[in-house]
Design a protein around this motif. Structure first.
Motif, PDB file in Angstrom:
ATOM      1  N   ALA A  11     -42.374 -31.577  24.291  1.00  0.00           N
ATOM      2  CA  ALA A  11     -43.615 -31.167  23.363  1.00  0.00           C
ATOM      3  C   ALA A  11     -43.673 -32.317  22.159  1.00  0.00           C
ATOM      4  CB  ALA A  11     -43.081 -29.862  22.551  1.00  0.00           C
ATOM      5  N   ILE A  12     -42.827 -32.651  21.696  1.00  0.00           N
ATOM      6  CA  ILE A  12     -42.812 -33.865  20.622  1.00  0.00           C
ATOM      7  C   ILE A  12     -43.538 -34.933  21.307  1.00  0.00           C
ATOM      8  CG2 ILE A  12     -41.535 -35.222  19.133  1.00  0.00           C
ATOM      9  CD1 ILE A  12     -39.520 -33.168  19.023  1.00  0.00           C
ATOM     10  N   ILE A  13     -43.253 -35.346  22.424  1.00  0.00           N
ATOM     11  CA  ILE A  13     -43.693 -36.453  22.751  1.00  0.00           C
ATOM     12  C   ILE A  13     -45.323 -36.154  23.286  1.00  0.00           C
ATOM     13  CG2 ILE A  13     -43.654 -38.072  24.938  1.00  0.00           C
ATOM     14  CD1 ILE A  13     -40.675 -37.581  25.222  1.00  0.00           C
ATOM     15  N   GLU A  14     -45.332 -35.036  23.767  1.00  0.00           N
ATOM     16  CA  GLU A  14     -46.815 -34.558  24.203  1.00  0.00           C
ATOM     17  C   GLU A  14     -47.694 -34.771  23.094  1.00  0.00           C
ATOM     18  OE1 GLU A  14     -49.910 -33.630  26.653  1.00  0.00           O
ATOM     19  OE2 GLU A  14     -47.784 -33.779  27.429  1.00  0.00           O
ATOM     20  N   SER A  15     -47.241 -34.168  21.831  1.00  0.00           N
ATOM     21  CA  SER A  15     -47.972 -34.295  20.719  1.00  0.00           C
ATOM     22  C   SER A  15     -48.240 -35.652  20.041  1.00  0.00           C
ATOM     23  CB  SER A  15     -47.459 -33.268  19.382  1.00  0.00           C
ATOM     24  OG  SER A  15     -46.092 -33.895  19.173  1.00  0.00           O
ATOM     25  N   ASN A  16     -47.461 -36.697  20.699  1.00  0.00           N
ATOM     26  CA  ASN A  16     -47.733 -38.007  20.184  1.00  0.00           C
ATOM     27  C   ASN A  16     -47.732 -38.933  21.381  1.00  0.00           C
ATOM     28  OD1 ASN A  16     -46.529 -38.215  17.060  1.00  0.00           O
ATOM     29  ND2 ASN A  16     -45.128 -36.746  18.249  1.00  0.00           N
ATOM     30  N   LEU A  17     -48.588 -38.610  22.179  1.00  0.00           N
ATOM     31  CA  LEU A  17     -48.582 -39.126  23.553  1.00  0.00           C
ATOM     32  C   LEU A  17     -49.525 -40.304  23.469  1.00  0.00           C
ATOM     33  CD1 LEU A  17     -47.694 -38.995  26.489  1.00  0.00           C
ATOM     34  CD2 LEU A  17     -49.986 -37.901  26.971  1.00  0.00           C
ATOM     35  N   GLU A  18     -50.712 -40.298  22.662  1.00  0.00           N
ATOM     36  CA  GLU A  18     -51.367 -41.561  22.338  1.00  0.00           C
ATOM     37  C   GLU A  18     -50.921 -42.745  21.471  1.00  0.00           C
ATOM     38  OE1 GLU A  18     -55.656 -40.828  21.969  1.00  0.00           O
ATOM     39  OE2 GLU A  18     -55.553 -38.823  23.402  1.00  0.00           O
ATOM     40  N   GLN A  52     -36.234 -44.865  28.526  1.00  0.00           N
ATOM     41  CA  GLN A  52     -36.695 -44.517  29.807  1.00  0.00           C
ATOM     42  C   GLN A  52     -37.154 -43.139  29.962  1.00  0.00           C
ATOM     43  OE1 GLN A  52     -33.287 -44.306  32.608  1.00  0.00           O
ATOM     44  NE2 GLN A  52     -34.632 -43.733  34.325  1.00  0.00           N
ATOM     45  N   TYR A  53     -36.772 -42.086  29.253  1.00  0.00           N
ATOM     46  CA  TYR A  53     -37.489 -40.748  29.516  1.00  0.00           C
ATOM     47  C   TYR A  53     -38.793 -40.757  28.937  1.00  0.00           C
ATOM     48  CZ  TYR A  53     -37.634 -35.721  29.423  1.00  0.00           C
ATOM     49  OH  TYR A  53     -37.975 -34.470  29.609  1.00  0.00           O
ATOM     50  N   ILE A  54     -38.862 -41.477  27.657  1.00  0.00           N
ATOM     51  CA  ILE A  54     -40.071 -41.379  27.183  1.00  0.00           C
ATOM     52  C   ILE A  54     -41.027 -42.018  27.939  1.00  0.00           C
ATOM     53  CG2 ILE A  54     -41.649 -42.209  25.126  1.00  0.00           C
ATOM     54  CD1 ILE A  54     -39.061 -42.125  23.370  1.00  0.00           C
ATOM     55  N   ARG A  55     -40.594 -43.306  28.385  1.00  0.00           N
ATOM     56  CA  ARG A  55     -41.767 -44.057  29.366  1.00  0.00           C
ATOM     57  C   ARG A  55     -42.025 -43.232  30.650  1.00  0.00           C
ATOM     58  NH1 ARG A  55     -38.700 -48.240  29.931  1.00  0.00           N
ATOM     59  NH2 ARG A  55     -38.184 -47.504  31.998  1.00  0.00           N
ATOM     60  N   GLU A  56     -41.160 -42.645  31.262  1.00  0.00           N
ATOM     61  CA  GLU A  56     -41.372 -41.976  32.591  1.00  0.00           C
ATOM     62  C   GLU A  56     -42.230 -40.599  32.068  1.00  0.00           C
ATOM     63  OE1 GLU A  56     -37.704 -41.325  34.536  1.00  0.00           O
ATOM     64  OE2 GLU A  56     -37.593 -43.495  34.897  1.00  0.00           O
ATOM     65  N   TYR A  57     -41.984 -39.826  31.079  1.00  0.00           N
ATOM     66  CA  TYR A  57     -42.930 -38.743  30.835  1.00  0.00           C
ATOM     67  C   TYR A  57     -44.493 -39.227  30.708  1.00  0.00           C
ATOM     68  CZ  TYR A  57     -44.528 -34.667  28.314  1.00  0.00           C
ATOM     69  OH  TYR A  57     -45.441 -33.451  28.261  1.00  0.00           O
ATOM     70  N   ARG A  58     -44.572 -40.711  29.959  1.00  0.00           N
ATOM     71  CA  ARG A  58     -45.872 -40.992  30.031  1.00  0.00           C
ATOM     72  C   ARG A  58     -46.457 -41.424  31.126  1.00  0.00           C
ATOM     73  NH1 ARG A  58     -46.821 -42.653  24.481  1.00  0.00           N
ATOM     74  NH2 ARG A  58     -45.124 -43.337  23.282  1.00  0.00           N
ATOM     75  N   LEU A  59     -45.725 -41.903  32.342  1.00  0.00           N
ATOM     76  CA  LEU A  59     -46.076 -42.350  33.477  1.00  0.00           C
ATOM     77  C   LEU A  59     -46.404 -41.125  34.347  1.00  0.00           C
ATOM     78  CD1 LEU A  59     -43.708 -45.195  34.277  1.00  0.00           C
ATOM     79  CD2 LEU A  59     -46.167 -45.481  33.519  1.00  0.00           C
ATOM     80  N   GLU A  60     -45.756 -40.161  34.186  1.00  0.00           N
ATOM     81  CA  GLU A  60     -45.885 -38.760  34.978  1.00  0.00           C
ATOM     82  C   GLU A  60     -47.098 -38.210  34.394  1.00  0.00           C
ATOM     83  OE1 GLU A  60     -44.642 -37.682  37.520  1.00  0.00           O
ATOM     84  OE2 GLU A  60     -42.684 -38.467  37.552  1.00  0.00           O
ATOM     85  N   TYR A  78     -53.962 -46.419  27.759  1.00  0.00           N
ATOM     86  CA  TYR A  78     -54.279 -46.182  25.936  1.00  0.00           C
ATOM     87  C   TYR A  78     -53.902 -44.660  25.855  1.00  0.00           C
ATOM     88  CZ  TYR A  78     -55.963 -50.902  25.671  1.00  0.00           C
ATOM     89  OH  TYR A  78     -56.238 -52.175  25.755  1.00  0.00           O
ATOM     90  N   LYS A  79     -54.337 -43.555  26.838  1.00  0.00           N
ATOM     91  CA  LYS A  79     -54.198 -42.227  26.342  1.00  0.00           C
ATOM     92  C   LYS A  79     -52.779 -41.878  26.401  1.00  0.00           C
ATOM     93  CE  LYS A  79     -58.838 -40.434  27.818  1.00  0.00           C
ATOM     94  NZ  LYS A  79     -59.020 -39.555  26.764  1.00  0.00           N
ATOM     95  N   VAL A  80     -52.122 -42.692  27.426  1.00  0.00           N
ATOM     96  CA  VAL A  80     -50.287 -42.090  27.554  1.00  0.00           C
ATOM     97  C   VAL A  80     -49.770 -43.066  26.447  1.00  0.00           C
ATOM     98  CG1 VAL A  80     -50.672 -40.864  29.656  1.00  0.00           C
ATOM     99  CG2 VAL A  80     -50.292 -43.550  29.508  1.00  0.00           C
ATOM    100  N   GLY A  81     -50.230 -43.994  25.686  1.00  0.00           N
ATOM    101  CA  GLY A  81     -49.332 -44.612  24.704  1.00  0.00           C
ATOM    102  C   GLY A  81     -49.134 -45.972  25.368  1.00  0.00           C
ATOM    103  N   PHE A  82     -49.487 -46.603  26.077  1.00  0.00           N
ATOM    104  CA  PHE A  82     -49.305 -48.031  26.644  1.00  0.00           C
ATOM    105  C   PHE A  82     -50.304 -48.827  25.660  1.00  0.00           C
ATOM    106  CE2 PHE A  82     -47.197 -46.041  30.027  1.00  0.00           C
ATOM    107  CZ  PHE A  82     -46.214 -46.926  30.113  1.00  0.00           C
TER     108      PHE A  82
END
Length: 639
Positions: A11-18, A52-60, A78-82
């Motif tokens: 939930a925290i990663i999702e709210s900061n995804l971009e 790794q967890y943050i990166r793979e969450y973004r990629l999924e 850009y939407k997933v934070g790259f």
């Protein structure tokens, strides 16, 4: 079923995804945990590092967006934070087995259920294995050697112990010497070159301290050493590597260890053609930056994208020349100059080739570079800077030439500062600037600061330790000088560093009146060399007859005799030192003048060299300082 903690993290990663700047530190703060606590807890629950967890969450999330046609691949990046579509494509391909563009082609041909199966990386890899197996059958005879090593086995480190560093704002990385896994041992130059380039790339990143150089020729082991008295190095991460070069194919394997948890954070293999070596190095650097949760700004990305030359063969010749030069053996040295010449003939605009030529001239003719050679060295470095003034080593070499041969102090200091501004991990820029500060400005404390900065980046730099000991001797802090020199004697197997360390201890004990101890240390120093060992008995006889002054006079006589050999006056400065110490000012000035005429590379040190202290009121000596632009000494204020 996901744990409550993992659901909270998601939930925290999702709210900061971009937010491209949202990484491990930000997630740890949001979870009210330290970085290491988060790493351990997430690792226990998911088997993955936090990065790794943050990166793979973004990629999924990116895959789902692609599946739903929510935007273009670049927009989704850009939407997933790259912060770079190029890096997004590379990460996506490495994780899923194909690029975002290839996915869209696949999705138009596959059923919805087949598309869903592609969301599991392990299933993707199975289809890849089939494809690679078919291709492999066609080329198996040519690549058996190439497949021989895909992982790096950490070795026990001797005599270095890597320990976790206290928490600070910077990330420190120890880069070990890369193994050459090619069948040809001569390819070590190439492994060294790739390592240096990766160090150079990582040095361009803000907040990164690279620790490297003069390390044992093996990978580093994280954790305790079994040595009784290892050199302890505080560092956050250790980077091990191996390189294979087979014809035009390059393969690099990288391992990144976290010294705080004694765990492997990340390992990966990279393959490319020799002609694409710069792209391979940039990709390695970007992935390391990503694993360390470093956010690359536009300027840093631009610096990473820069390549030194478009001519790969010229680059290869440069690497060979540099490798040969630093062997400091005459046959290799002679070959190095030819390699540098071939390098710039292939690419006349390859700045590093001219840097190599300039350094070669200075090393080859040290300590008395003939005027014609000095002008050649200066011409080479000016050519390098006219091509690219933003090369740290080019600025450093300019500083050395300006300090040791031109005696242009303002130009030297400007160049050293520029070198450090361009590369805050340039070890020898710290060392050269420290020598400038103590010798030209008499600022011993600032010199020690820069030597300490060098040691932070190269904890086993015997050069920096010896110079630190010498600087404390110049400060008249003889106890500290003796202790630092002892550190070199305990650790170094190199006779040249030990002889220098013994010499500093000899001088320090002579200054505090412990003459017997001083002579004992000089004896140990001379025992290290075959030629010098023959002089021990007559030196002790001179001491027995005339005390410590007799030892200094014996050394003067010895150096004077050597000065008449092939390189006339090569010892002029050193002879003048001892004569000044003995109070023989006129004789000292004769040798100082010879050093001046020959532009002896040590002469810049004369003003603040303690062995010349007795000459501070001697007019010819003061006139010489004025002639060099060094000025005189402050007049002491009478009480």
């Amino acid at each position: 079923m996901e744990s409550t903690f993992v659901i909270k993290v998601n939930a925290i990663i999702e709210s900061n995804l971009e937010d491209e700047k949202f990484g491990v530190n930000e997630l740890a703060d949001a979870c009210h945990l330290s970085r290491s606590q988060l790493h351990r807890k997430l690792g226990e629950l998911t088997g993955k590092s936090t990065t790794q967890y943050i990166r793979e969450y973004r990629l999924e999330k990116a895959l789902k967006m692609l599946k739903n046609n929510e935007a273009t691949a670049s927009e989704i990046a850009y939407k997933v934070g790259f912060n770079s579509p190029t890096y997004f494509n590379s990460s996506f391909s490495k994780y899923f087995g194909y690029t975002p563009g290839e996915y869209r082609v696949r999705s138009s041909l596959e059923t919805e259920s087949e598309v869903e199966n592609t969301e599991t990386p392990s299933k993707i890899s199975k289809s890849k294995i089939l494809t690679f197996s078919i291709v492999g059958l066609l080329v198996v005879l040519g690549v058996i050697f190439w497949q021989s090593s895909t992982t790096i086995e950490p070795e026990t480190l001797d005599p270095i112990e890597v320990i976790a560093t206290p928490t600070n704002d910077n990330v420190s990385i120890m880069v070990s010497v890369f193994k050459n896994l090619s069948s040809d041992p001569q390819n070590q130059y190439f492994a060294d070159g790739i390592r240096e380039d990766i160090i150079s790339q990582l040095s361009k990143l803000e907040g990164v301290i690279i620790k490297s150089d003069q390390l044992p020729k093996s990978n580093l082991n994280v954790g305790s050493s079994n040595q009784s008295n290892p050199i302890k190095i505080e560092v956050d991460y250790v980077l091990n590597g191996s390189v294979q070069k087979f014809e035009d194919d390059i393969k690099v394997n990288i391992q990144l260890f976290d010294s705080n948890t004694n765990s492997l954070v990340w390992t990966s293999g990279f393959e490319n053609k020799f002609e694409d070596i710069f792209e391979l190095e940039k990709e390695i650097s970007r992935q390391i930056a990503s694993e360390l949760d470093l956010v690359l700004g536009p300027d840093e990305i631009q610096r990473l994208e820069k390549t030194p030359t478009d001519n790969i063969e010229a680059y290869n010749l440069y690497l060979q020349g540099k490798y040969k030069m630093f062997q400091f053996k005459q046959p290799d040295f002679d070959e190095a100059i030819q390699l540098f010449y071939e390098c710039i003939n292939m690419d006349p605009n390859f700045a590093l080739g001219y840097v190599g030529l300039s350094e070669w001239v200075l090393y080859n003719f040290f300590p008395n570079v003939p005027e014609a050679e000095f002008l050649r060295a200066r011409e080479y470095i000016n050519k390098a800077l006219s091509i690219d003034e933003n090369i740290s080593d080019a600025q450093r070499v300019l500083g050395v030439i300006s300090m040791e041969y031109e005696w242009n102090w303002n130009k030297a200091e400007t160049a050293f500062k520029k070198a450090l501004e361009l590369d805050s991990n340039n070890l020898y820029a710290y060392i050269n600037y420290a020598k400038f500060l103590r010798s030209i400005k008499g600022d011993f404390d600032s010199a020690l600061y820069y030597l300490e900065e060098s040691l932070k980046r190269n904890p086993v730099s015997y050069h920096a330790y010896v110079l630190s000991a010498e600087t404390y001797f110049m400060k008249k802090d003889y106890d500290t000088a003796i202790k630092l020199a002892e550190k070199v004697l305990d650790s170094s197997d190199l006779g040249s560093w030990k002889m220098w360390a013994y010499w500093i201890q000899f001088l320090a004990y002579a200054e505090i009146g412990e003459d017997d101890k001083a002579v004992d240390l000089l004896t140990k120093s001379w025992e290290l060399g075959i030629d010098s060992s023959y002089n021990i008995a007559p030196m002790k006889e001179a001491y027995k007859k005339s005390g410590i002054d007799g030892v200094f006079q014996f050394i003067v006589d010895l150096d004077t005799k050597n000065a008449l050999l092939a390189r006339n006056y090569q010892n002029a400065y050193l002879i003048a030192q001892k004569l000044a110490y003995l109070g023989k000012f006129e004789d000292a000035m004769q040798w100082i003048e010879k050093a001046y005429e020959r532009k002896n590379s040590d002469l810049y040190q004369i003003k603040n060299d303690p062995l010349f202290n007795k000459m501070h009121n001697y007019k010819p000596f003061l006139d010489l300082l004025d002639k060099m632009g060094l000025g005189g000494y402050p007049i002491p204020i009478k009480p």
